[in-house]
Motif scaffolding. Structure first.
Motif, mmCIF file in Angstrom:
data_model
loop_
_atom_site.group_PDB
_atom_site.id
_atom_site.type_symbol
_atom_site.label_atom_id
_atom_site.label_comp_id
_atom_site.label_asym_id
_atom_site.label_seq_id
_atom_site.Cartn_x
_atom_site.Cartn_y
_atom_site.Cartn_z
ATOM 1 N N LYS A 1 0.832 -1.196 0.000
ATOM 2 C CA LYS A 1 0.000 0.000 0.000
ATOM 3 C C LYS A 1 0.875 1.258 0.000
ATOM 4 O O LYS A 1 2.002 1.265 0.501
ATOM 5 N N ARG B 1 1.177 4.789 -6.896
ATOM 6 C CA ARG B 1 -0.271 4.787 -6.657
ATOM 7 C C ARG B 1 -0.573 5.498 -5.343
ATOM 8 O O ARG B 1 0.335 5.990 -4.673
ATOM 9 N N ASP C 1 -3.257 4.612 -1.988
ATOM 10 C CA ASP C 1 -4.277 3.742 -1.402
ATOM 11 C C ASP C 1 -4.870 4.286 -0.117
ATOM 12 O O ASP C 1 -6.026 4.002 0.208
ATOM 13 N N ILE C 2 -4.082 5.052 0.631
ATOM 14 C CA ILE C 2 -4.458 5.490 1.979
ATOM 15 C C ILE C 2 -4.045 6.949 2.136
ATOM 16 O O ILE C 2 -2.964 7.346 1.693
ATOM 17 N N MET D 1 -7.713 8.408 -6.250
ATOM 18 C CA MET D 1 -8.224 7.059 -5.971
ATOM 19 C C MET D 1 -9.306 6.668 -6.975
ATOM 20 O O MET D 1 -9.369 5.520 -7.421
ATOM 21 N N GLN E 1 -7.764 5.625 -10.224
ATOM 22 C CA GLN E 1 -7.171 4.283 -10.150
ATOM 23 C C GLN E 1 -8.227 3.196 -10.232
ATOM 24 O O GLN E 1 -7.957 2.089 -10.708
ATOM 25 N N LYS F 1 -9.656 1.488 -7.786
ATOM 26 C CA LYS F 1 -9.511 0.367 -6.849
ATOM 27 C C LYS F 1 -9.833 0.758 -5.418
ATOM 28 O O LYS F 1 -9.455 0.067 -4.476
ATOM 29 N N GLY G 1 -10.032 2.909 -1.778
ATOM 30 C CA GLY G 1 -9.017 3.433 -0.879
ATOM 31 C C GLY G 1 -9.619 3.782 0.466
ATOM 32 O O GLY G 1 -10.824 3.611 0.700
ATOM 33 N N SER G 2 -8.770 4.245 1.361
ATOM 34 C CA SER G 2 -9.197 4.636 2.703
ATOM 35 C C SER G 2 -8.649 6.021 3.020
ATOM 36 O O SER G 2 -7.437 6.240 2.977
ATOM 37 N N ILE H 1 -14.300 3.979 -1.960
ATOM 38 C CA ILE H 1 -13.425 4.769 -1.088
ATOM 39 C C ILE H 1 -14.112 4.971 0.249
ATOM 40 O O ILE H 1 -15.222 5.512 0.310
ATOM 41 N N ASP I 1 -7.660 -3.537 5.749
ATOM 42 C CA ASP I 1 -8.876 -4.245 5.326
ATOM 43 C C ASP I 1 -9.713 -4.722 6.507
ATOM 44 O O ASP I 1 -10.861 -5.125 6.318
ATOM 45 N N SER J 1 -13.037 -2.887 6.555
ATOM 46 C CA SER J 1 -13.533 -2.738 5.177
ATOM 47 C C SER J 1 -15.009 -2.383 5.076
ATOM 48 O O SER J 1 -15.465 -1.910 4.039
#
Length: 266
Positions: free
Chosen positions: A7, A81, A83-84, A127, A130, A132, A134-135, A177, A230, A233
């Protein structure tokens, strides 16, 4: 295997205090992190401690939208990328409301609330591109729900962060997200040191907690790690208060410690 292996994260206000503890926790769990802060020397020290392969820095004032956009772009250029994101940059101020200087109000609200908005705006856009998810984790405060004398700007800004978190979660959930917030109580950091140095004030804070202690940056970092991973999630739109139970009681009467004309840090 770490909870954040592979990540990439951004942590604003990441050079000291709560932000630094979050950066350290994320790196331990396998993430690569962009540290956003106005403290270039602090960024440099953290990179030296954790290694340039895992951490890079962006000197950024979160009120500057172009700088925020560059920070997000740097995460992608450096690590591929995003992710967070932990939007932790914030400041406090202290003055009675009838004498609160407008420029100080603008500074506190600009960094703590508008800066959080600008970060969410550009983090979410990345995000979404992308595809995919995220958080996104915003650092609010106990003062989002508990008023405090002298903290008009800070309380208003942090209440705004809590509601902004809800709106962002509502809008961004369809893109996978998640957006949550953390509301710390009194945490021992460089930012709170001037306040805890006031004779008797820390003891008054602790007396108004259920657990009978103040917090440490690592306490908040553990919760941030949960929200980034996760393991959370299904959680979005929530502000989680980590305050030793201070929200069950009341805030100390600050004017009795520092005077209505005094100064301090939030």
């Amino acid at each position: 295997m770490g909870a954040l292996d592979g990540k990439v994260a951004i942590v604003t206000g990441g050079a000291s205090g709560i932000g630094k503890a979050i950066v350290e926790a994320f790196v331990r769990e396998g993430a690569r992190v962009i540290v956003g802060d106005v403290d270039a020397a602090g960024i440099g020290r953290l990179i030296g401690e954790l290694g340039h392969n895992q951490v890079d820095g962006a000197e950024v004032d979160v009120r500057d939208e172009a700088a925020v956009e560059r920070m997000v772009g740097q995460a992608v250029r450096r690590f591929g990328r995003l992710d967070i994101a932990v939007n932790n940059a914030g400041v406090g101020g202290f003055a009675p409301i009838q004498a609160y200087p407008l420029e100080e109000w603008d500074r506190v609200v600009g960094i703590s609330l508008t800066g959080t908005f600008l970060c969410i705006k550009h983090e979410a856009a990345r995000m979404m591109a992308q595809g995919k998810g995220g958080s996104i984790i915003n650092i609010a405060s106990l003062n989002a729900i508990q008023p405090a004398e002298g903290f008009a700007a800070y309380c208003a800004a942090k209440a705004g962060v809590a509601m902004l978190t809800k709106v962002a979660a509502l809008e961004l959930g369809r893109h996978g997200i998640r957006v949550n917030a953390i509301g710390p109580g009194l945490i021992h950091t460089p930012a709170t040191a001037p306040m805890t140095a006031v004779p008797g004030l820390e003891a008054a804070f602790i007396a108004e907690t259920a657990l009978g202690r103040a917090g440490e940056p690592e306490d908040v970092a553990g919760l941030a790690l949960y929200l980034a991973s996760d393991a959370s999630s299904l959680m979005t739109g929530q502000t989680l208060y980590i305050d030793g139970g201070a929200s069950l009681k009341k805030y100390p009467e600050l004017f009795s410690f520092v005077g209505a004309a005094g100064s301090g840090a939030g």
